[in-house]
Design an enzyme around this catalytic site. Structure first.
Site, mmCIF file in Angstrom:
data_model
loop_
_atom_site.group_PDB
_atom_site.id
_atom_site.type_symbol
_atom_site.label_atom_id
_atom_site.label_comp_id
_atom_site.label_asym_id
_atom_site.label_seq_id
_atom_site.Cartn_x
_atom_site.Cartn_y
_atom_site.Cartn_z
ATOM 1 N N SER A 173 0.834 -1.202 0.000
ATOM 2 C CA SER A 173 0.000 0.000 0.000
ATOM 3 C C SER A 173 0.877 1.265 0.000
ATOM 4 O O SER A 173 1.703 1.425 -0.888
ATOM 5 C CB SER A 173 -0.941 -0.085 1.200
ATOM 6 O OG SER A 173 -1.959 0.846 1.105
ATOM 7 N N ASP A 328 -9.909 -3.769 -5.423
ATOM 8 C CA ASP A 328 -9.030 -2.779 -4.807
ATOM 9 C C ASP A 328 -8.977 -1.550 -5.707
ATOM 10 O O ASP A 328 -8.722 -1.680 -6.908
ATOM 11 C CB ASP A 328 -7.620 -3.394 -4.674
ATOM 12 C CG ASP A 328 -6.595 -2.436 -4.071
ATOM 13 O OD1 ASP A 328 -6.978 -1.311 -3.691
ATOM 14 O OD2 ASP A 328 -5.415 -2.825 -3.989
ATOM 15 N N HIS A 358 -8.132 -4.718 -0.948
ATOM 16 C CA HIS A 358 -7.004 -3.944 -0.457
ATOM 17 C C HIS A 358 -6.757 -4.200 1.033
ATOM 18 O O HIS A 358 -7.691 -4.118 1.830
ATOM 19 C CB HIS A 358 -7.230 -2.440 -0.679
ATOM 20 C CG HIS A 358 -5.986 -1.651 -0.431
ATOM 21 N ND1 HIS A 358 -5.003 -1.519 -1.371
ATOM 22 C CD2 HIS A 358 -5.532 -1.014 0.673
ATOM 23 C CE1 HIS A 358 -4.001 -0.808 -0.874
ATOM 24 N NE2 HIS A 358 -4.299 -0.497 0.370
#
Ligand SMILES: *[C@@H]1O[C@H](CO)[C@@H](O)[C@H](O)[C@H]1NC(C)=O
Ligand SMILES: *[C@@H]1O[C@H](CO)[C@@H](O)[C@H](O)[C@H]1NC(C)=O
Length: 388
Positions: A173, A328, A358
């Site tokens: 991320s 995501d 995600h």
């Protein structure tokens, strides 16, 4: 409470996601945390950010029979080094790990289980970096900390029994964003050994287009909502989320960037058609607003939006592993970067979790259980490291 409701009013858990019931529980805990944070902030006890950080601070684990752990500072930057205890006849590989959390949240402790798992399973030395967080520390603080820690490690590498030719950077991320930026910077440094590889786990790689197919399709899918993606980027950049609406609409992008960079590198046209079948409408950005651009112009620096690096830099990047998740908003950031790397002759191992969302990897051993798809992804990463 009105704002809480509106923040979660578009939430949806797609049926195709791995263990939807379990994700529903994670979502409920997110909503509760957010609601409690808001209440505590209203009461003047602490800010919502402080409370959320506390919730994500992780649990202290005991010693690990297979690993020796050391807390240290690399220059100014706090790190934790995980070293396999087993004797090794040769030098080990080393991985610098940058945790996720939208540049605002999480810490070395929150990623303790994952870093231990990677160090144990791939038998390498892992360095987890406690970079400074926004909004207190704005861009480029986190990037600089990650870069400095990586350089410090490379310069003192004998101490850790690590092969200088076998260092990789890895992050998920926001940490994937930092890993990509650090890789690019090191690609142009001739005074240091080249990185062996980069591992980018559902990375965020641009702050231009929040209407790419994946942002539209997954706008309300936990753990990362479309608005939050832009919110985190703005907090990282400026320490506040002013101009969120304009940025979501694309009013911050000047015409020359649109023509010269976006059309080439951040375009839905570069996303394979099969990713567009699930509800996607081409978006026409709103009218350009110079005053918004003025406030967010550093969004266009490759150290913040690695997708905007020149070909000459991309060409020099090390072998790469990219993990994307179907559900995501950042899926297309990963797909677009994969294309840029491949167009420049960089070897890419791509792993797509068809049922992933995600943050799924970061839920490894979360409250004693994991999402099977997340474990599949993590094991692919281990396999990639072992195959280097
Ligand atoms: C990073 O390292 C450079 C060179 O050693 C140093 O001048 C700089 O202050 C460091 N920055 C941070 C944020 O630690
Ligand atoms: C948000 O940050 C920008 C850039 O640092 C600043 O110009 C602006 O005044 C800030 N806005 C608020 C509401 O604090």
């Amino acid at each position: 409470m009105g704002t809480i409701q509106s923040k979660y009013s578009n939430v949806s858990i797609p049926p195709g996601v791995n263990h939807p019931g379990k994700l529903q529980i994670v979502l409920a805990s997110m909503i509760t945390t957010s609601a409690m944070g808001k209440i505590l902030e209203k009461m003047g006890v602490c800010s919502e950010i402080t409370f959320t950080r506390y919730i994500h601070s992780g649990v202290k684990l005991g010693p690990d029979p297979q690993l020796s752990l050391e807390d240290a500072r690399f220059g100014q930057v706090p790190v934790r080094v995980y070293r396999p205890r087993a004797l090794s006849a040769c030098l080990r590989a080393g991985a610098i790990f940058f945790h996720g959390g939208g540049w605002l949240y999480c810490s070395i402790d929150s990623y303790e289980k994952i870093c231990r798992y990677i160090a144990r399973e791939s038998e390498l030395v892992v360095v987890s970096v406690g970079y400074r967080l926004a909004p207190e520390h704005k861009y480029p603080a986190a990037y600089e900390d990650c870069l400095n820690a990586t350089i410090h490690f490379m310069k003192n590498i004998e101490h850790y029994g690590v092969d200088p030719a076998n260092v990789i950077v890895c992050g998920d991320s926001a940490g994937g964003n930092l890993a990509a930026a650090v890789s690019q910077t090191l690609a142009s440094r001739s005074d240091l050994p080249k990185l062996r590889a980069q591992i980018l786990i559902y990375p965020g790689l641009q702050a231009l287009d929040f209407n790419l197919p994946s942002y539209q399709q997954n706008r309300g899918v936990p753990l990362l909502f479309r608005e939050r993606a832009a919110f985190y980027l703005l907090q990282y950049l400026n320490g506040n989320a002013s101009n969120l609406e304009e940025v979501l609409q694309g009013s911050h992008i000047p015409i020359d960037i649109k023509l010269n960079y976006m059309r080439k590198w951040v375009s839905p046209g570069n996303i394979p058609e099969k990713f567009k079948v699930r509800g996607y409408k081409p978006h026409k950005p709103h009218e350009f607003k110079a005053e918004v651009f003025e406030k967010v112009k550093r969004f266009f620096e490759p150290n913040l939006s690695p997708l905007l690096a020149e070909d000459a830099i991309i060409h020099e990047l090390p072998e790469s592993f990219i993990l994307t998740c179907e559900y995501d908003v950042l899926r297309d950031d990963g797909l677009l970067y994969k294309k840029r790397l491949e167009d420049n002759g960089v070897r890419v191992t791509w792993y797509h979790l068809e049922d992933g969302f995600h943050g799924i990897i970061s839920l490894h051993d979360f409250c004693g259980s994991s999402f099977p798809a997340g474990e599949r992804g993590l094991d692919r990463i281990i396999k990639f490291i072992k195959g280097l």
